[in-house]
Motif scaffolding. Structure first.
Motif: not given
Length: 183
Positions: A76-78, A81, A108-109, A111-112, A115
């Motif tokens: 995942s993007a999280a 990050a 950022k992690a 936030d992802l 949210p």
């Protein structure tokens, strides 16, 4: 002449512990996806060892990219990050400004991953957990974009959500520790 983003070795040791704290808070996001990959945890542990004077700058400089490369193991993007946050924390031995990169990637992690909650609480936590010496060291760094060399130059940390987070952290340092609300 060293970059103004370098900080003295004593200041890098101070901010390395804070950067490790920031990265460690989001490490579970990575470890849930790649529990067999210990590179981010190792990077955080090395940042802590550097902060305690148990490792030298030269040795850490050679290994500073290892933790961030673990992002390839995340799905995942999280998770990615979170690995990059650990990579930035391990880079503090090389250049103190990487501490702000560790904090920005941690936000950022979060936030992802969440949210709705966003990184607001994470930024508040980061600012509240800066000791006065850490605030002074980070406050001596040039503002994002003022110095073209290093992590606070025109690269990846200067744009988008990462840049916005670093600007908020730097504003909080100038404003006595209160992060400005995001817009």
């Amino acid at each position: 002449m060293p970059s103004p983003q370098s900080l003295s070795e004593d200041d890098r040791r101070l901010v390395a512990a804070w950067a490790a704290d920031c990265a460690e808070r989001v490490l579970p996001l990575f470890e849930a996806e790649a529990p067999e990959d210990d590179r981010p945890r190792d990077g955080i542990n090395r940042a802590r060892a550097f902060s305690r004077g148990e490792s030298d700058t030269a040795g850490e400089i050679r290994r500073r990219f290892v933790a961030g490369r673990a992002a390839q193991s995340a799905t995942s993007a999280a998770g990615k990050a979170a690995a990059w946050s650990a990579g930035q924390a391990s880079g503090v031995a090389h250049m103190g400004a990487h501490a702000l990169g560790a904090a920005a990637y941690a936000v950022k992690a979060v936030d992802l991953a969440s949210p709705r909650q966003g990184g607001e609480a994470e930024i508040r936590w980061q600012v509240e957990h800066m000791s006065q010496p850490v605030r002074a060291a980070l406050g001596s760094l040039p503002l994002l974009g003022e110095d073209p060399s290093g992590p606070l130059g025109s690269g990846l940390l200067a744009s988008g959500a990462l840049g916005a987070t670093i600007r908020r952290l730097q504003a909080a340092l100038l404003d006595g520790g209160r992060p400005e609300p995001s817009t």
